[in-house]
Each structure stands twice: as structure tokens, then as C-alpha cells.
Design an enzyme around this catalytic site. Structure first.
Site, PDB file in Angstrom:
ATOM      1  N   ASP A   1     -10.276  -3.929  -4.678  1.00 57.37           N
ATOM      2  CA  ASP A   1      -9.332  -2.841  -4.156  1.00 57.37           C
ATOM      3  C   ASP A   1      -9.284  -1.707  -5.013  1.00 57.37           C
ATOM      4  O   ASP A   1      -8.960  -1.872  -6.210  1.00 57.37           O
ATOM      5  CB  ASP A   1      -7.740  -3.285  -3.947  1.00 57.37           C
ATOM      6  CG  ASP A   1      -6.860  -2.246  -3.479  1.00 57.37           C
ATOM      7  OD1 ASP A   1      -7.537  -1.228  -3.126  1.00 57.37           O
ATOM      8  OD2 ASP A   1      -5.830  -2.715  -3.593  1.00 57.37           O
TER       9      ASP A   1
ATOM     10  N   HIS B   1      -8.061  -4.673  -0.178  1.00 55.04           N
ATOM     11  CA  HIS B   1      -6.939  -4.234   0.146  1.00 55.04           C
ATOM     12  C   HIS B   1      -6.638  -4.684   1.553  1.00 55.04           C
ATOM     13  O   HIS B   1      -7.514  -4.706   2.431  1.00 55.04           O
ATOM     14  CB  HIS B   1      -7.203  -2.694   0.130  1.00 55.04           C
ATOM     15  CG  HIS B   1      -5.927  -1.716   0.240  1.00 55.04           C
ATOM     16  ND1 HIS B   1      -4.988  -1.724  -0.807  1.00 55.04           N
ATOM     17  CD2 HIS B   1      -5.415  -1.151   1.444  1.00 55.04           C
ATOM     18  CE1 HIS B   1      -4.167  -0.896  -0.535  1.00 55.04           C
ATOM     19  NE2 HIS B   1      -4.102  -0.656   0.853  1.00 55.04           N
TER      20      HIS B   1
ATOM     21  N   SER C   1       0.754  -1.196   0.023  1.00 54.63           N
ATOM     22  CA  SER C   1      -0.101   0.077  -0.002  1.00 54.63           C
ATOM     23  C   SER C   1       0.928   1.162   0.031  1.00 54.63           C
ATOM     24  O   SER C   1       1.528   1.359  -0.800  1.00 54.63           O
ATOM     25  CB  SER C   1      -0.924   0.103   1.217  1.00 54.63           C
ATOM     26  OG  SER C   1      -1.892   0.822   1.202  1.00 54.63           O
TER      27      SER C   1
END
Length: 309
Positions: free
Chosen positions: A248, A278, A155
Site C-alpha cells: 500500500d 489498501h 484510509s
């Protein structure tokens, strides 16, 4: 779209426990919520065992060094950057993620506790990432011992790993990258940002909130590769594993980055995990499919590290 049913149930529980959306929380509440989910819920018997773990400093940044069991000679060194939207997350929230990588790759992992927004807005985290990789590169003999240096992150951490790799190209010999559901185009628009705008834990409202915190009132160029590596020069970068999740909102920009690397002649192992959301790297305890996806990510990265030794 086929959201994994175990993750659907997990989403419902997390949303109920939160009580209100993250953008409505104070910074302290949001950080505490992440720790409750990723640290406080981990039972001692579930901690992934590795050879040795020590808390140290890397270029004045707090860091945690993980060494594998019974390494057979010199092994690669991987600098890891945690996720959390650049405003939360720490060495503890991603402890299990890094432990699994050590177990599955046999590498030494150096996890970096970079500065967080809004106390330290962009580009503080980026500068920390670049400095950390440079610092570790000069001391490989004290970590894995091999000449192989890699970067990894999930991320926001995937973003920092990608930006640092671009910045250090031609200066520091980064040999491989692992980018898991990376943020690569913070201010750009991609269809998945609409398709998964709500209902999948990471929401469009949350990413808008994250951008507000990360940039803290500044007005950055949307195409600046120091926050959006998709807009950087991708030629000559090291080979990469780029993993995305089907459900996501960051999916499309991660896949665009993988496609851009490939178009620039970089060897890329791009993989999308169907049904995943995610954060699946730390959701294996509630979803066997997430556990399998995590194992597959780590396997792919282990194979990449073998090819660059």
C-alpha cells in the site's frame, strides 16, 4: 514484497471492469464504481448480522447506528469514519466493514456520512468529524451507555479519526483509536509512495487526483495537521491500534504515525499485514488472507476497548 495471490487476481478483475483509471472518470462515475464494488456485489446472505441498525442524524449529519446482539450491560461507543478519498464512499459502502466491527467488538458503532469533496472541499470533512465526535460524546447514554468513547476509520476515514482526536484532546475524552491504513501525510513523500505507485488499485495518480479534489484549488501548508495529522502534537493522545498493509502506498506514513505516537509516549499496537493492499477490510470475500487480517484488526481493537473500560 509478497502480494497475496487472491488479491492479485482481484486487482486484475477490478482494473478490467473499470475500463479506465479513476482520475479519468467523472465524480459520479467514480462514486458509482465504488458502490458497485462494495454495495451492489453484496449478496443478502452475506450481510453480517448485528442486533439493530437505524439511520439517524448526528449533529445534522446523516449517520447509521449499529447495536450488537445481546449486549451485556453498557458497552463502548465508537464513532466510525469511512474511507473513499474524501470524495466518494458513504454509509452503504462501508456497511459490511462496520457490521464486522460491531460483531467482533460488541460495541455500538456510529457511522458518519460526512460531507465530500469537491462539492465540500477541505476542511469541511474535518469539521464534520470533529463536530460528530463532540456531539456523540455528549450523548453516550443513548448509544453504548458506557463512558468509553472511541474513534475509528479506514484510509481517509482514519485520517479524519486521527485529526478529530488531536483537535478534541483535553476537551472530549476519546479513550481509544483504530486507524486502518490511514492517510497521515497527504503532501509529504514516503518511499512506499514510489514502491507501490501503480498496480495495487490505489495508485499515486489516484492520490494526486484525490488531493486535487480535496483541496480544490487551495494551497494548504503541507505541514498543517488539520489535513496531515503526522505533523500534529501527538503527546497525550489515547491508545491506538494502527494497521497498515504491506503493498500500500500509504503504508509508510501510517507506520510513521504509529512510530510518532509511540515516541510521544502513547500506547500503540502497530501491525503490518503482509501481502495485503489498501482496502483489505472489504476484500475478505475474495481473499481468505484479507478476511483473516480483518478479523485480527477487529480483535486487536476489541482488546484495546477492554483495557480502557
Amino acid at each position: 514484497m509478497s502480494l497475496d495471490p487472491d488479491l492479485a487476481a482481484f486487482i486484475a478483475v477490478v482494473e478490467a471492469q473499470r475500463g479506465r483509471p479513476v482520475p479519468e472518470m467523472t465524480i459520479a462515475e467514480a462514486r458509482a464504481g465504488m458502490r458497485a464494488l462494495r454495495v451492489d456485489s453484496v449478496r443478502p446472505e452475506d450481510v453480517v448480522r448485528v442486533g439493530e441498525v437505524t439511520d439517524e442524524h448526528v449533529d445534522d449529519l446523516p449517520a447509521r447506528v449499529y447495536r450488537p446482539h445481546d449486549a451485556d450491560g453498557p458497552v463502548p461507543t465508537v464513532v466510525y469514519f469511512h474511507g473513499g478519498g474524501w470524495f466518494r464512499g458513504d454509509l452503504d459502502t462501508h456497511d459490511q466493514v462496520v457490521r464486522r466491527l460491531v460483531r467482533d467488538t460488541g460495541a455500538v458503532l456510529v457511522s458518519i456520512d460526512y460531507r465530500l469533496a469537491p462539492e465540500h472541499p477541505w476542511p469541511a470533512a474535518t469539521r464534520d468529524a470533529v463536530a460528530a465526535v463532540r456531539w456523540v460524546a455528549g450523548r453516550l447514554d443513548t448509544y453504548g451507555g458506557a463512558d468509553v468513547l472511541a474513534v475509528a476509520g479506514d484510509s481517509a476515514g482514519g485520517n479524519l479519526a486521527a485529526v478529530a482526536t488531536q483537535e478534541l484532546r483535553g476537551d472530549v475524552p476519546v479513550a481509544a483509536q483504530l486507524l486502518v491504513y490511514p492517510a497521515t501525510d497527504l503532501l509529504g513523500h514516503h518511499p512506499s509512495k514510489d514502491e507501490f505507485a501503480s498496480g495495487f488499485l490505489l495508485s499515486r495518480a489516484m492520490t494526486d487526483h484525490i488531493n486535487t479534489l480535496y483541496f480544490s484549488g487551495s494551497d494548504p501548508d503541507p505541514d498543517d495537521p488539520w489535513h496531515s495529522p503526522l505533523h500534529g502534537d501527538l503527546a497525550g493522545l489515547p491508545p491506538a491500534v494502527v494497521a497498515t498493509a504491506e503493498c500500500d502506498l500509504l503504508r509508510d506514513e501510517g507506520e510513521a504515525y504509529a512510530a510518532g505516537l509511540a515516541a510521544a509516549g502513547v500506547r500503540v499496537d502497530a501491525v503490518r499485514y503482509d501481502g495485503m493492499i489498501h482496502g483489505f477490510l472489504d476484500q475478505g470475500h475474495v481473499s481468505p488472507a484479507a478476511a483473516a487480517a480483518t478479523s485480527d484488526v477487529n480483535r486487536r481493537f476489541a482488546e484495546l476497548l477492554q483495557t480502557v473500560r
